[in-house]
Design an enzyme around this catalytic site. Structure first.
Site, PDB file in Angstrom:
ATOM      1  N   GLU A 180       0.698  -1.221  -0.086  1.00  0.00           N
ATOM      2  CA  GLU A 180       0.018   0.051   0.028  1.00  0.00           C
ATOM      3  C   GLU A 180       0.749   1.220   0.090  1.00  0.00           C
ATOM      4  O   GLU A 180       0.390   2.315  -0.266  1.00  0.00           O
ATOM      5  CB  GLU A 180      -0.951  -0.025   1.128  1.00  0.00           C
ATOM      6  N   ASN A 181       2.118   1.150   0.308  1.00  0.00           N
ATOM      7  CA  ASN A 181       2.968   2.380   0.113  1.00  0.00           C
ATOM      8  C   ASN A 181       3.127   2.816  -1.388  1.00  0.00           C
ATOM      9  O   ASN A 181       3.801   3.699  -1.872  1.00  0.00           O
ATOM     10  CB  ASN A 181       4.292   2.178   0.821  1.00  0.00           C
TER      11      ASN A 181
END
Lengths: 218, 233
Positions: A47-48
């Site tokens: 998700e980064n």
């Protein structure tokens, strides 16, 4: 015998289907990547801001500008892409990610999950967990069936602050594979050598056992 | 071409003052505005509210500001392993607001895009939703979250040009693009600053309209938080 963390990951890997985009949480979920069949196409999202996450880099080839959500150095596979945090969570909230696998401290029989905060202890934050559990259609929780004191983590109601409500549908523990429907846990499979009675004893929430319960296969 | 270049980090941080709210890009130590953080430490700006996904480590990133007690409040999604952070939080010296990561990103994006508030499913039924308006959309409950308000956005990009156009690298992109234009003034530090015309307009991630000041950082340490490697066979 109860499963090891690797075996839990191996069992969950069977749930990963061809063509899936998958988000893996920290801990046991991260290990799932090691056991996904190599004859199917799967892309891992972190998700980064990466889709197509690959294994750790070879020694000396690490890039400080290339990490996963656990802040570990990683690599990008052919076909990978990078994007910003808003787009990343757009993928998650917009249900473009097919499967989310994450850990939990507690799960309740109506599908509530608690995995971010223990009152009285240093709170580190929920990171992306609340966005993931609130949005994903397909969530698998990887967890130990009981805590260190032997108390059940599969409860009637969570005692810890919640991460999300009514969102968990499948759980793989060191003892069993379970499903949540109609506000109850349903036993689907048991770990090799683990009896149904042991699982019933380790489950505080309402547990439905229907017919013969098969042993897990890997 | 509207020129956005400033000579150095000192000029780039002109106008910062005690008590302001700053957005800082980065995920962990990846893609953080290292030179600007050093300047904030040097100027000893006090009572800062920081909007940043993480809080650095003890001796790098925002940890440098924490050590000097410059931060009044942190707005983050995950504050990780930082002993000084923990001490200041538990002693009540510093206020901490933890919010879901996607909500954090969207509150930046909303601020940039002129959207005062939005509804997200994240946090519904948890303490994050306490005191907030909730609403049912298509049978699912959502929480109303508001756009951030910040005085400055501090951004780290890989390459930039005189016009303020930016290109990011790898996962150092993270929160940086969404914070561009979200604060009243956006300051971008880049590893390589080039004349206008040298970047291919097709490859630009953030157009210069969202950036007021740009400069080339003096040096980049780019510390790795968790070095994980595999052996060659």
């Amino acid at each position: 015998m109860a499963l090891t963390k690797e075996q839990i990951a191996k069992r969950i890997a069977k749930e990963v289907k061809d063509g899936y985009y998958v988000n893996l949480g920290i801990g046991i979920p991260t290990l799932v990547a090691n056991f996904v069949r190599d004859d199917i196409s799967v892309e891992f999202q972190s998700e980064n801001g990466i889709l197509g996450m690959g294994p750790f880099p070879f020694e000396g080839e690490e890039d400080p500008d290339l990490i996963n959500a656990g802040k570990q150095t990683i690599t990008a596979l052919p076909g990978a892409s990078f994007f910003d945090s808003a787009m990343s969570f757009g993928m998650i909230r917009g249900q473009h990610v097919d499967l989310t696998i994450l850990g939990a401290m507690e799960v309740s029989q109506n599908g509530d999950i608690a995995n971010w905060k223990i009152p009285g202890k240093m709170v580190k934050g929920m990171g992306g967990a609340m966005d993931l559990v609130a949005s994903a259609e397909n969530i698998i929780v990887a967890m130990m069936h009981t805590n260190r004191e032997g108390e059940s983590k599969l409860l009637k109601e969570c005692s810890l602050p919640l991460t999300g409500v009514k969102c968990v549908k499948k759980i793989v523990t060191n003892l069993a594979v379970l499903e949540i429907t109609d506000g109850k846990f349903h036993l689907l499979e048991r770990a090799p050598g683990v009896s149904v009675e042991e699982i019933i004893k380790a489950t505080e929430g309402d547990l439905i056992v229907n017919g013969e319960i098969i042993e897990m296969k890997f | 071409m509207i020129k956005k270049t400033v000579a150095n980090v000192r000029e780039a941080c002109e106008g910062i003052a005690d008590g302001m709210t700053f957005m800082l890009g980065g995920f962990g130590l990846c893609g953080i505005p290292e030179n600007i953080i050093s300047e904030l430490v040097r100027r000893n700006i006090q009572d800062i509210t920081c909007i940043s996904n993480n809080a650095g480590v003890d001796d790098f990133g925002l940890g440098l500001l924490l050590k000097k007690h410059q931060i009044k409040k942190m707005i983050s999604s995950y504050v990780g392993e930082n002993a000084e952070f923990e001490r200041q939080m538990l002693s009540g010296e510093m206020e901490v607001e933890l919010i879901p990561q996607g909500t954090l990103a969207q509150r930046c994006e909303a601020a940039r895009s002129g959207i005062p508030a939005f509804f997200t499913p994240a946090g519904y039924g948890t303490e994050v939703a306490e005191g907030k308006e909730t609403r049912d959309f298509k049978g699912k409950m959502h929480v109303m979250e508001k756009a951030f308000e910040a005085d400055f956005s501090f951004i780290k990009a890989w390459k930039g040009d005189e016009a303020g156009n930016l290109i990011f690298k790898g996962t150092a992109r993270n929160f940086n693009p969404v914070m561009c234009g979200a604060g009243k003034i956006t300051v971008a530090e880049v590893e390589e600053l080039v004349p206008a015309g040298e970047l291919d307009p097709n490859q630009i991630h953030i157009p210069g309209i969202f950036v007021q000041r740009i400069f080339q950082g003096e040096k980049y340490e780019k510390r790795i938080e968790q070095l994980t490697v595999r052996k060659r066979n």
